[in-house]
Design an enzyme around this catalytic site. Structure first.
Site, short mmCIF file in Angstrom:
data_model
loop_
_atom_site.label_atom_id
_atom_site.label_comp_id
_atom_site.label_asym_id
_atom_site.label_seq_id
_atom_site.Cartn_x
_atom_site.Cartn_y
_atom_site.Cartn_z
N ASP A 73 5.24 -3.38 1.90
CA ASP A 73 4.16 -2.81 1.08
C ASP A 73 2.86 -2.96 1.86
OD1 ASP A 73 2.71 -1.61 -0.91
OD2 ASP A 73 3.56 -2.78 -2.55
C1 NOJ Z 1 0.67 -0.49 -2.70
C2 NOJ Z 1 1.66 -0.30 -3.81
O1 NOJ Z 1 2.16 -1.54 -4.25
C3 NOJ Z 1 2.83 0.59 -3.41
O2 NOJ Z 1 3.62 0.81 -4.53
C4 NOJ Z 1 2.32 1.86 -2.83
O3 NOJ Z 1 3.39 2.72 -2.54
C5 NOJ Z 1 1.52 1.53 -1.58
N1 NOJ Z 1 0.38 0.72 -1.96
C6 NOJ Z 1 1.05 2.76 -0.83
O4 NOJ Z 1 0.02 3.37 -1.51
#
Ligand code: NOJ
Length: 737
Positions: free
Chosen positions: A269
């Site tokens: 993430d």
């Molecule tokens: C953080 C989020 O937790 C995740 O779900 C998301 O896909 C990413 N950012 C990218 O934006």
């Protein structure tokens, strides 16, 4: 090869591996690390900014580039101007729509309809791929049992079985198309794993999930995603049992690779590799790189740690080239199986027709609405009996707010609000008086109440649009108090005094705790954030052109302090029953404390939710009868067929979601009091009866038991065919030892 994506590919497995090997053999260390590097870039100079690194093979994927021409220019450089011509993964959070927005995933889940979820994902994939996007960070299949957590909006709710079914449907919708795949997106199962268990429903917080619960509750939807052929996985931000998921050997190596045989790419993430240092797992990005790479995170989302430190780890022998090849190979495999290497990715397909997309999301919105209350069958309204309708509330006419969270690219101009849908539907027949009453859902200024009361006083019925603006749920938007924000509850109480029929429509990204005001509504429709076509779906439902069929994918608490509350809880040694509950007001003054005969309840809230999982009313009624089970005793490996008749006992046609639950009475580990094992949507005309049939194999009853093995255990099982997670027709069968 059992995955949909693998089956749909025209190349053989050996061809894929040969291609990967040939590419890796020709790549420099810098180019291999480049495949692991996911960067974000925004602004007007994105092409100039990224071109040199893409040309040199130092970037394998990008996200959040918002301009179609820029995306295509960058993809052109990757394919035509880099040494190996490897296309970029172009990522974006396409969560419940691109330009045309479907209901929130939590709303889609209320449809209990995999076809609807698949269709919405298909629409999103068609629209996003027309902009050059080829990778979405969805579905989010975290089990969400705490409505304080803002990301419950993005989930399919509290149940592992439902989440697995709907996650599979979403993956298929994104990844499978009838043409050469140009209009598909590679899906991403996230957040692996346990993110939904963030303590206190506070995003990013620590999770403490025992292995038994991880295996039996949180992991099954991810295993289903793997079986569905999902292209990628994303790690969770959270620390789980002391090890942040982004460095978890257990999750990434043991479970995902060894047990499930996943061979695609795992992406961290956002900045999560660097955040291993913030967690306190390691001191610096060098160590973070080492830990993540070793656990098996293939793609570094934006922390740049891999790019900066992997070469030095390899130079000093702490990481092998073979390991790097594995990581880069997983990325290349994802690109090949995703079809990127075998089609012209530099000229995306045309945008699909808007009307078809709007029709699909409208259908989804209709099926997502849950009728929670309908005293004296006040709904549907009959336009012939109404002269004036008061439409009140801060969410009646908000084209953006009805779209919900995660709508980076959502086109609010496509939204039809409830107010405009009601006006066009009732045009000329019923006068519609609209009073906003509150500036936003959070406002505390009661200045608009008088106008609202006047409009209500003059009307034959009042429809009140309340809830939460979209910014109040989603990532990092958690609430400790999940009642209606601001002074909305006061507005409800004031309007109640008019004595006019009061119909609430709640737009929100989470279950709200409405125990204190529920009685004031004559009828209540839970609309979630229903997306672009929420307005027509709601208007049609209010006036009976559409009959509600949605059921709750998550339990609704009476008050905030009850959470987490979910139907599949354990029995405990002292289960509460209605007879054992004592209310705080009924304790005599000076009563002596005793625990004798006491059970698991709250003095001020009892033990039941306000509305249980699986609950939802219709404008007609359904009668369940004639439960039958073909065997009462089956051997291991056998199956039972459970059947029941469902009759439409009302005077309108309608759709019922018939649910199958089981309880494993005794286990080597304690088992939930109920588990959903099947559901069917059944459309019935008035008076019509249909037999609904479910087959349960002993494999469907398996769980990870005390010895850590996944197996069904001999013994007695309860089975219910029911309209919700409460009550229903009941039978018993056994697996013989
Ligand atoms: C953080 C989020 O937790 C995740 O779900 C998301 O896909 C990413 N950012 C990218 O934006």
């Amino acid at each position: 090869m059992n995955s949909a994506r693998e089956e749909s590919t025209i190349v053989s497995r050996q061809d894929v591996e040969d291609r990967i090997r040939a590419l890796l053999d020709g790549m420099s260390l810098e180019e291999k690390v480049g495949q692991l590097n996911l960067v974000q870039c925004t602004g007007p100079h994105v092409v100039e900014d990224l071109a040199p690194d893409i040309r040199a093979g130092r970037i394998g994927s990008i996200l959040n580039v918002e301009d179609r021409d820029a995306i295509n220019a960058l993809q052109y450089i990757a394919v035509n101007e880099s040494r190996h011509g490897i296309p970029l993964l172009i990522g974006r959070d396409v969560i419940h729509g691109y330009h045309t927005i479907a209901p929130l995933p939590l709303g889609q889940a209320a449809s209990f309809n995999p076809a609807v979820v698949r269709d919405c994902a298909r629409v999103a994939a068609q629209e996003a791929s027309a902009f050059g996007i080829n990778w979405t960070f969805a579905p989010m299949i975290d089990i969400a049992r705490d409505p304080r957590w803002g990301r419950i909006a993005e989930s399919f709710g509290e149940d592992p079985f439902l989440t697995g079914q709907l996650g599979t449907a979403m993956i298929h919708g994104f990844q499978i198309s009838e043409d050469n795949g140009a209009d598909t997106l590679i899906a991403c199962a996230k957040h692996f794993a346990g993110y939904g268990a963030s303590e206190a429903g506070r995003d990013y917080n620590t999770t403490n999930v025992p292995l038994n619960e991880l295996r039996n509750v949180y992991l099954p939807p991810f295993q289903a995603a793997r079986a569905a052929g999902v292209g990628t996985f994303m790690t969770s931000f959270s620390d789980i049992d002391g090890i942040p998921a982004t460095a978890s050997d257990f999750l990434l190596k043991t479970v995902l690779r060894e047990e499930w045989g996943f061979e695609g790419a795992v992406v961290s993430d956002w900045d999560a590799i660097h955040q291993l240092c913030v967690h306190g797992l390691c001191e610096n990005d060098v160590e973070a790189t080492h830990l993540s790479a070793d656990a098996g995170v293939d793609i570094d989302m934006v922390s740049a740690a891999y790019q900066q430190h992997m070469p030095e780890l390899i130079a000093n022998g702490r990481m092998s080239i073979a390991r790097l090849d594995e990581l880069a190979g997983n990325v290349l495999r994802t690109k090949i199986l995703g079809g990127l290497m075998d089609r012209d990715v530099t000229s995306p397909p045309d945008e699909p027709p808007r009307m078809a997309a709007l029709t699909k999301v409208r259908e989804a919105a209709e099926q997502s609405l849950v009728l929670l209350r309908n005293e004296q069958n006040i709904l549907p309204l009959n336009a012939a009996h109404i002269e004036r309708l008061a439409v009140i509330g801060p969410l009646a006419d908000e084209p953006v707010e009805q779209l919900g969270t995660w709508i980076f690219d959502g086109d609010a101009a496509r939204s039809v609000t409830p107010l405009s849908a009601l006006k066009s539907m009732l045009d000329g027949d019923v006068a519609v008086d609209y009073v906003r009453a509150l500036e936003t859902s959070r406002s505390r200024d009661r200045g608009g109440f008088d106008d609202a009361l006047n409009a209500a006083g003059a009307a034959d019925a009042v429809v009140l649009f309340l809830g939460e603006e979209s910014i109040l749920s989603g990532e990092a938007h958690c609430r400790a108090d999940i009642t209606l924000p601001g002074v909305q509850a006061d507005l409800v109480r004031r309007l109640r005094t008019t004595g006019k029929p009061l119909i609430g429509v709640i737009l929100a990204g989470r279950p709200l705790a409405m125990g204190d005001i529920i009685e004031h509504f004559d009828a209540l429709i839970y609309a979630w954030h229903p997306g672009s076509m929420g307005g027509p779906a709601i208007a049609d439902t209010l006036f009976g052109r559409c009959v509600p069929s949605g059921k709750l994918p998550v339990s609704f608490p009476t008050m905030s302090g009850q959470v987490p509350i979910y139907y599949g809880h354990k029995q405990t040694g002292r289960p509460a029953t209605p007879e054992t509950v004592i209310h705080i007001d009924d304790i005599p003054a000076g009563a002596e404390q005793t625990s004798l005969g006491m059970t698991a309840f709250h003095l001020d809230a009892g033990y039941q939710p306000l509305f249980p999982f699986g609950f939802g009313l219709s404008y007609t009624t359904f009668h369940y009868s004639d439960l039958s089970i073909n065997h009462h005793d089956i051997p291991m490996g056998g199956s039972v067929v459970v059947e029941a008749s469902v009759t439409n006992s009302g005077d309108r046609s309608g759709t019922e979601i018939v649910q199958l639950y089981i309880r494993d009475r005794f286990g080597s580990l304690t088992r939930p009091v109920r588990e959903l094992k099947g559901f069917k949507r059944v459309h019935l005309e008035p008076g019509e009866t249909r037999k609904v049939s479910f087959r349960l194999h002993t494999d469907d009853l398996a769980f990870y038991g005390r010895n850590g093995q996944f197996a069904a255990e001999p013994g007695a099982f309860d089975v219910w065919v029911s309209a919700s997670s409460v009550g229903g027709l009941h039978a018993v069968f056994s697996i013989s030892g």
